[in-house]
Design a protein around this motif. Structure first.
Motif, PDB file in Angstrom:
ATOM      1  N   LEU A  56       0.822  -1.208   0.000  1.00  0.00           N
ATOM      2  CA  LEU A  56       0.000   0.000   0.000  1.00  0.00           C
ATOM      3  C   LEU A  56       0.858   1.260   0.000  1.00  0.00           C
ATOM      4  CD1 LEU A  56      -2.891  -0.963   2.436  1.00  0.00           C
ATOM      5  CD2 LEU A  56      -3.060  -0.507  -0.014  1.00  0.00           C
ATOM      6  N   ILE A  57       1.939   1.241   0.749  1.00  0.00           N
ATOM      7  CA  ILE A  57       2.842   2.391   0.782  1.00  0.00           C
ATOM      8  C   ILE A  57       3.473   2.601  -0.589  1.00  0.00           C
ATOM      9  CG2 ILE A  57       5.024   3.257   1.741  1.00  0.00           C
ATOM     10  CD1 ILE A  57       4.185   1.797   4.383  1.00  0.00           C
ATOM     11  N   ASP A  58       3.936   1.528  -1.207  1.00  0.00           N
ATOM     12  CA  ASP A  58       4.524   1.612  -2.548  1.00  0.00           C
ATOM     13  C   ASP A  58       3.491   2.113  -3.561  1.00  0.00           C
ATOM     14  OD1 ASP A  58       6.825   0.570  -1.425  1.00  0.00           O
ATOM     15  OD2 ASP A  58       6.459  -1.466  -2.161  1.00  0.00           O
ATOM     16  N   SER A  59       2.289   1.586  -3.475  1.00  0.00           N
ATOM     17  CA  SER A  59       1.229   1.994  -4.401  1.00  0.00           C
ATOM     18  C   SER A  59       0.804   3.439  -4.159  1.00  0.00           C
ATOM     19  CB  SER A  59       0.029   1.062  -4.274  1.00  0.00           C
ATOM     20  OG  SER A  59       0.366  -0.227  -4.739  1.00  0.00           O
ATOM     21  N   ALA A  60       0.879   3.889  -2.933  1.00  0.00           N
ATOM     22  CA  ALA A  60       0.550   5.289  -2.640  1.00  0.00           C
ATOM     23  C   ALA A  60       1.535   6.221  -3.335  1.00  0.00           C
ATOM     24  CB  ALA A  60       0.553   5.534  -1.136  1.00  0.00           C
ATOM     25  N   GLY A  61       2.806   5.852  -3.365  1.00  0.00           N
ATOM     26  CA  GLY A  61       3.800   6.657  -4.085  1.00  0.00           C
ATOM     27  C   GLY A  61       3.497   6.715  -5.568  1.00  0.00           C
ATOM     28  N   ALA A  62       3.153   5.568  -6.137  1.00  0.00           N
ATOM     29  CA  ALA A  62       2.783   5.533  -7.556  1.00  0.00           C
ATOM     30  C   ALA A  62       1.492   6.302  -7.788  1.00  0.00           C
ATOM     31  CB  ALA A  62       2.635   4.084  -8.019  1.00  0.00           C
ATOM     32  N   GLY A  63       0.548   6.184  -6.870  1.00  0.00           N
ATOM     33  CA  GLY A  63      -0.721   6.892  -6.997  1.00  0.00           C
ATOM     34  C   GLY A  63      -0.568   8.392  -6.941  1.00  0.00           C
ATOM     35  N   LEU A  64       0.316   8.872  -6.089  1.00  0.00           N
ATOM     36  CA  LEU A  64       0.559  10.309  -5.999  1.00  0.00           C
ATOM     37  C   LEU A  64       1.061  10.857  -7.326  1.00  0.00           C
ATOM     38  CD1 LEU A  64       0.756  12.905  -4.325  1.00  0.00           C
ATOM     39  CD2 LEU A  64       3.065  12.189  -3.684  1.00  0.00           C
ATOM     40  N   VAL A  65       2.005  10.178  -7.927  1.00  0.00           N
ATOM     41  CA  VAL A  65       2.524  10.615  -9.225  1.00  0.00           C
ATOM     42  C   VAL A  65       1.449  10.501 -10.298  1.00  0.00           C
ATOM     43  CG1 VAL A  65       4.199  10.084 -11.040  1.00  0.00           C
ATOM     44  CG2 VAL A  65       4.926  10.204  -8.660  1.00  0.00           C
ATOM     45  N   ALA A  66       0.635   9.455 -10.240  1.00  0.00           N
ATOM     46  CA  ALA A  66      -0.444   9.297 -11.217  1.00  0.00           C
ATOM     47  C   ALA A  66      -1.429  10.453 -11.124  1.00  0.00           C
ATOM     48  CB  ALA A  66      -1.162   7.960 -11.000  1.00  0.00           C
ATOM     49  N   VAL A  67      -1.760  10.875  -9.917  1.00  0.00           N
ATOM     50  CA  VAL A  67      -2.668  12.017  -9.742  1.00  0.00           C
ATOM     51  C   VAL A  67      -2.033  13.290 -10.289  1.00  0.00           C
ATOM     52  CG1 VAL A  67      -3.740  13.512  -7.998  1.00  0.00           C
ATOM     53  CG2 VAL A  67      -3.949  11.024  -7.817  1.00  0.00           C
ATOM     54  N   ILE A  68      -0.759  13.484 -10.025  1.00  0.00           N
ATOM     55  CA  ILE A  68      -0.057  14.665 -10.543  1.00  0.00           C
ATOM     56  C   ILE A  68      -0.071  14.663 -12.071  1.00  0.00           C
ATOM     57  CG2 ILE A  68       2.221  15.754 -10.751  1.00  0.00           C
ATOM     58  CD1 ILE A  68       2.676  14.850  -7.796  1.00  0.00           C
ATOM     59  N   LEU A  69       0.210  13.516 -12.667  1.00  0.00           N
ATOM     60  CA  LEU A  69       0.194  13.419 -14.130  1.00  0.00           C
ATOM     61  C   LEU A  69      -1.210  13.661 -14.679  1.00  0.00           C
ATOM     62  CD1 LEU A  69       2.504  10.320 -14.624  1.00  0.00           C
ATOM     63  CD2 LEU A  69       3.041  12.690 -15.198  1.00  0.00           C
ATOM     64  N   TRP A  70      -2.221  13.113 -14.028  1.00  0.00           N
ATOM     65  CA  TRP A  70      -3.602  13.265 -14.464  1.00  0.00           C
ATOM     66  C   TRP A  70      -4.011  14.746 -14.435  1.00  0.00           C
ATOM     67  CZ3 TRP A  70      -6.915   9.232 -15.867  1.00  0.00           C
ATOM     68  CH2 TRP A  70      -8.236   9.591 -16.083  1.00  0.00           C
ATOM     69  N   ARG A  71      -3.691  15.413 -13.319  1.00  0.00           N
ATOM     70  CA  ARG A  71      -4.051  16.836 -13.193  1.00  0.00           C
ATOM     71  C   ARG A  71      -3.251  17.712 -14.151  1.00  0.00           C
ATOM     72  NH1 ARG A  71      -6.192  18.996  -7.805  1.00  0.00           N
ATOM     73  NH2 ARG A  71      -7.632  17.316  -7.272  1.00  0.00           N
ATOM     74  N   ALA A  72      -2.018  17.379 -14.377  1.00  0.00           N
ATOM     75  CA  ALA A  72      -1.213  18.145 -15.325  1.00  0.00           C
ATOM     76  C   ALA A  72      -1.801  18.017 -16.716  1.00  0.00           C
ATOM     77  CB  ALA A  72       0.239  17.666 -15.315  1.00  0.00           C
ATOM     78  N   ARG A  73      -2.318  16.865 -17.042  1.00  0.00           N
ATOM     79  CA  ARG A  73      -2.937  16.649 -18.357  1.00  0.00           C
ATOM     80  C   ARG A  73      -4.210  17.473 -18.489  1.00  0.00           C
ATOM     81  NH1 ARG A  73      -2.633  16.509 -23.424  1.00  0.00           N
ATOM     82  NH2 ARG A  73      -4.313  15.378 -24.407  1.00  0.00           N
ATOM     83  N   GLU A  74      -4.979  17.592 -17.400  1.00  0.00           N
ATOM     84  CA  GLU A  74      -6.212  18.379 -17.431  1.00  0.00           C
ATOM     85  C   GLU A  74      -5.927  19.861 -17.669  1.00  0.00           C
ATOM     86  OE1 GLU A  74      -8.258  17.570 -13.803  1.00  0.00           O
ATOM     87  OE2 GLU A  74      -9.092  15.684 -14.555  1.00  0.00           O
ATOM     88  N   ARG A  75      -4.802  20.343 -17.200  1.00  0.00           N
ATOM     89  CA  ARG A  75      -4.445  21.762 -17.345  1.00  0.00           C
ATOM     90  C   ARG A  75      -3.845  22.080 -18.694  1.00  0.00           C
ATOM     91  NH1 ARG A  75      -1.777  22.730 -11.440  1.00  0.00           N
ATOM     92  NH2 ARG A  75      -3.688  22.365 -10.290  1.00  0.00           N
ATOM     93  N   THR A  76      -3.354  21.050 -19.380  1.00  0.00           N
ATOM     94  CA  THR A  76      -2.735  21.257 -20.687  1.00  0.00           C
ATOM     95  C   THR A  76      -3.813  21.397 -21.758  1.00  0.00           C
ATOM     96  OG1 THR A  76      -0.869  19.891 -19.981  1.00  0.00           O
ATOM     97  CG2 THR A  76      -1.083  20.306 -22.341  1.00  0.00           C
ATOM     98  N   PRO A  77      -3.742  22.465 -22.581  1.00  0.00           N
ATOM     99  CA  PRO A  77      -4.747  22.598 -23.635  1.00  0.00           C
ATOM    100  C   PRO A  77      -4.622  21.472 -24.666  1.00  0.00           C
ATOM    101  CG  PRO A  77      -3.177  24.433 -23.667  1.00  0.00           C
ATOM    102  CD  PRO A  77      -2.796  23.532 -22.548  1.00  0.00           C
ATOM    103  N   ALA A  78      -5.742  21.042 -25.175  1.00  0.00           N
ATOM    104  CA  ALA A  78      -5.753  19.922 -26.138  1.00  0.00           C
ATOM    105  C   ALA A  78      -5.272  20.291 -27.491  1.00  0.00           C
ATOM    106  CB  ALA A  78      -7.165  19.362 -26.243  1.00  0.00           C
TER     107      ALA A  78
END
Length: 78
Positions: A56-78
């Motif tokens: 769970l700790i390892d997956s939380a680290g991966a999840g944090l980066v996944a959320v950052i990548l997801w939000r960065a994609r939302e802010r980037t114009p298409a």
């Protein structure tokens, strides 16, 4: 942190073969799956033990980066 980096490193090539959102999800799943195999491997190593909490700790680290990548994609114009 290591599994966050692993998620990011999986995301980079995956985004070239699928849409960026799916790439984020796949990168997270792959990093989390690798964490499971690592914990399983640790059960065979003398002096180490694998636990679901460590996964769970390892997956939380991966999840944090996944959320950052997801939000960065939302802010980037298409």
């Amino acid at each position: 942190a290591e599994y966050g980096l692993l998620c990011f490193l999986w995301w980079r090539p995956l985004k070239t073969v699928t849409n960026p959102r799916r790439a984020v999800l796949l990168a997270f799943v792959l990093a989390s799956a690798f964490a499971i195999t690592d914990e399983f491997h640790q059960t065979f190593v003398e002096g180490r033990h694998g636990t679901p909490v460590d996964w769970l700790i390892d997956s939380a680290g991966a999840g944090l980066v996944a959320v950052i990548l997801w939000r960065a994609r939302e802010r980037t114009p298409a």
